[in-house]
Design a protein around this motif. Structure first.
Motif, PDB file in Angstrom:
ATOM      1  N   LYS A 153       0.837  -1.204   0.000  1.00 11.15           N
ATOM      2  CA  LYS A 153       0.000   0.000   0.000  1.00 11.15           C
ATOM      3  C   LYS A 153       0.877   1.261   0.000  1.00 11.15           C
ATOM      4  O   LYS A 153       1.904   1.303   0.681  1.00 11.15           O
ATOM      5  N   ASP A 154       0.463   2.239  -0.818  1.00 11.86           N
ATOM      6  CA  ASP A 154       1.248   3.477  -0.870  1.00 11.86           C
ATOM      7  C   ASP A 154       0.954   4.313   0.375  1.00 11.86           C
ATOM      8  O   ASP A 154      -0.154   4.805   0.560  1.00 11.86           O
ATOM      9  N   THR A 155       1.940   4.426   1.208  1.00  9.53           N
ATOM     10  CA  THR A 155       1.741   5.167   2.462  1.00  9.53           C
ATOM     11  C   THR A 155       2.521   6.472   2.474  1.00  9.53           C
ATOM     12  O   THR A 155       2.631   7.128   3.503  1.00  9.53           O
ATOM     13  N   THR A 156       3.075   6.850   1.319  1.00  8.43           N
ATOM     14  CA  THR A 156       3.926   8.054   1.272  1.00  8.43           C
ATOM     15  C   THR A 156       3.091   9.311   1.038  1.00  8.43           C
ATOM     16  O   THR A 156       2.244   9.348   0.150  1.00  8.43           O
ATOM     17  N   ILE A 157       3.355  10.313   1.850  1.00  9.57           N
ATOM     18  CA  ILE A 157       2.749  11.638   1.654  1.00  9.57           C
ATOM     19  C   ILE A 157       3.802  12.523   0.993  1.00  9.57           C
ATOM     20  O   ILE A 157       4.938  12.603   1.462  1.00  9.57           O
TER      21      ILE A 157
ATOM     22  N   ALA B 162      11.041  17.513   7.435  1.00  8.96           N
ATOM     23  CA  ALA B 162      11.597  16.153   7.362  1.00  8.96           C
ATOM     24  C   ALA B 162      12.255  15.775   8.693  1.00  8.96           C
ATOM     25  O   ALA B 162      12.084  14.658   9.199  1.00  8.96           O
ATOM     26  N   MET B 163      12.999  16.719   9.273  1.00  8.80           N
ATOM     27  CA  MET B 163      13.656  16.438  10.558  1.00  8.80           C
ATOM     28  C   MET B 163      12.619  16.160  11.644  1.00  8.80           C
ATOM     29  O   MET B 163      12.786  15.248  12.473  1.00  8.80           O
ATOM     30  N   ALA B 164      11.528  16.927  11.619  1.00  7.93           N
ATOM     31  CA  ALA B 164      10.472  16.717  12.623  1.00  7.93           C
ATOM     32  C   ALA B 164       9.809  15.353  12.428  1.00  7.93           C
ATOM     33  O   ALA B 164       9.532  14.636  13.405  1.00  7.93           O
ATOM     34  N   ALA B 165       9.579  14.989  11.166  1.00  4.57           N
ATOM     35  CA  ALA B 165       8.939  13.687  10.891  1.00  4.57           C
ATOM     36  C   ALA B 165       9.845  12.541  11.339  1.00  4.57           C
ATOM     37  O   ALA B 165       9.386  11.556  11.937  1.00  4.57           O
ATOM     38  N   ILE B 166      11.134  12.684  11.074  1.00  7.79           N
ATOM     39  CA  ILE B 166      12.079  11.640  11.489  1.00  7.79           C
ATOM     40  C   ILE B 166      12.099  11.534  13.019  1.00  7.79           C
ATOM     41  O   ILE B 166      12.115  10.426  13.582  1.00  7.79           O
ATOM     42  N   ALA B 167      12.046  12.676  13.676  1.00  9.56           N
ATOM     43  CA  ALA B 167      12.010  12.661  15.153  1.00  9.56           C
ATOM     44  C   ALA B 167      10.765  11.946  15.670  1.00  9.56           C
ATOM     45  O   ALA B 167      10.757  11.396  16.773  1.00  9.56           O
ATOM     46  N   GLU B 168       9.704  11.955  14.879  1.00  8.70           N
ATOM     47  CA  GLU B 168       8.467  11.250  15.267  1.00  8.70           C
ATOM     48  C   GLU B 168       8.517   9.768  14.883  1.00  8.70           C
ATOM     49  O   GLU B 168       7.539   9.046  15.030  1.00  8.70           O
TER      50      GLU B 168
ATOM     51  N   ASN C 104       5.030   6.833   7.098  1.00  5.16           N
ATOM     52  CA  ASN C 104       5.037   6.329   8.476  1.00  5.16           C
ATOM     53  C   ASN C 104       5.170   4.810   8.540  1.00  5.16           C
ATOM     54  O   ASN C 104       5.154   4.240   9.631  1.00  5.16           O
ATOM     55  N   ALA C 105       5.328   4.155   7.367  1.00  4.92           N
ATOM     56  CA  ALA C 105       5.373   2.686   7.391  1.00  4.92           C
ATOM     57  C   ALA C 105       6.560   2.095   6.642  1.00  4.92           C
ATOM     58  O   ALA C 105       7.141   1.102   7.089  1.00  4.92           O
TER      59      ALA C 105
END
Ligand code: SF4
Ligand code: SF4
Length: 295
Positions: A2-6, A26-32, A59-60
């Motif tokens: 499944k395509d989970t990329t935003i 991107a840095m914030a997303a990686i931190a999450e 996220n996957a």
């Protein structure tokens, strides 16, 4: 799988920090704990030129694509003028999100750029000028993007902003928070009604056609590109202080300062080509020229 990329596409101008916006998110997303990438795509590499930056956040699954984002889920526009010279919604997915920096109301922007996407509008330029003192809207726009999309948490931006801006971080975080509070959001509409600005192209004399005694000052790229569309500020003159020295004419890197029609010795900028660099205002010895925000 499944395509989970935003995917996010940032439209800005050189100097506004679109690339930094992409990096911070991107840095914030990686931190999450998510996978993320950020990368730019430059055109003419100079202040004021349109630039693009991109994000992919997943996220996957790890992200393997490295190409430019063609069909974004989210589009963020850092400069209001770009709305009228670039098809910013090109490829934007149905039920995607368009986030715009504009002094115009949500109703006005919706009438021009509404479509089958969520729309968010914030006057990021005013917020950045108030809290940062400059028209660099990257961190401010992040607040609007987070509010409109929820793609990351606001608190996840704090550390990347502190890391990037050091002593200036607090003001940037405040600008981001203010944009989060003030961004207005409209849900998708079925009909997309957009208008493109029409330009009138002028014919300029070739250098061979100039009168004897004329000085030829070779322009930068202004004569080849409509650099007037790039500017976020323009020069305005108080001619009562002008001593007719001609320094503005000599120093304009685009060669777009011309003798003022019917007023011998005075000069004015051709707005079709002025890219708002502010050099004329810097060089004028009598403070005749003031740079004014584009409306
Ligand atoms: S701001 Fe002044 S110097 Fe810069 S392009 Fe415009 S007219 Fe020329
Ligand atoms: S540099 Fe200033 S004073 Fe000199 S001609 Fe231009 S506007 Fe007038």
């Amino acid at each position: 799988m499944k395509d989970t990329t935003i995917e996010i596409r940032w439209h800005g101008r050189g100097g506004q920090g679109a690339v930094t916006s992409a990096e911070l998110i991107a840095m914030a997303a990686i931190a999450e704990g998510e996978y993320a990438q950020a990368f730019p795509s430059f055109g003419p590499e100079r202040r004021g030129a349109p630039v693009l930056a991109f994000n992919r956040i997943d996220n996957a699954n790890p992200i393997r694509a490295r190409s430019s984002v063609i069909n974004p889920d989210i589009v963020a526009v850092l400069d209001p003028g770009l709305l009228y010279i670039t098809d910013v919604v090109s490829g934007l997915k149905q039920n995607g999100t368009l986030i715009v920096n504009s002094p115009k109301s949500l109703v006005d922007i919706k009438s021009e750029f509404g479509g089958p996407w969520k729309l968010a509008v914030v006057n990021a330029t005013a917020i950045a000028r108030e809290l940062l003192g400059v028209n660099i809207v990257n961190t401010t726009m992040l607040g609007a993007v987070v509010k409109a999309t929820g793609i990351i948490k606001m608190e996840s931006l704090v550390e990347p902003i502190e890391e990037r801006f050091g002593a200036r971080a607090k003001r940037n975080i405040d600008a981001c928070a203010k944009a989060y509070k003030e961004a207005e959001i409209a849900e998708p509409v079925a009909v997309r009604a957009r208008q493109k600005r029409e330009f009138q192209v002028e014919k300029w004399p070739a250098w061979q056609e100039l009168l004897p005694g004329c000085v030829v000052i070779e322009a930068g790229s202004a004569s080849q590109y409509r650099t007037g569309d790039w500017k976020s500020q323009h020069p305005e003159s108080d001619y009562s202080k002008c001593i007719k020295c001609g320094l503005c004419y000599i120093y304009c890197p685009e060669g777009c300062i011309v003798p003022k029609l019917g007023e011998e010795g005075f000069f004015e900028a051709d707005m079709y080509y002025c890219k708002g660099c502010g050099i004329c205002a810097q060089e004028c010895p009598k403070d005749v020229i003031t740079m004014v925000e584009e409306s």
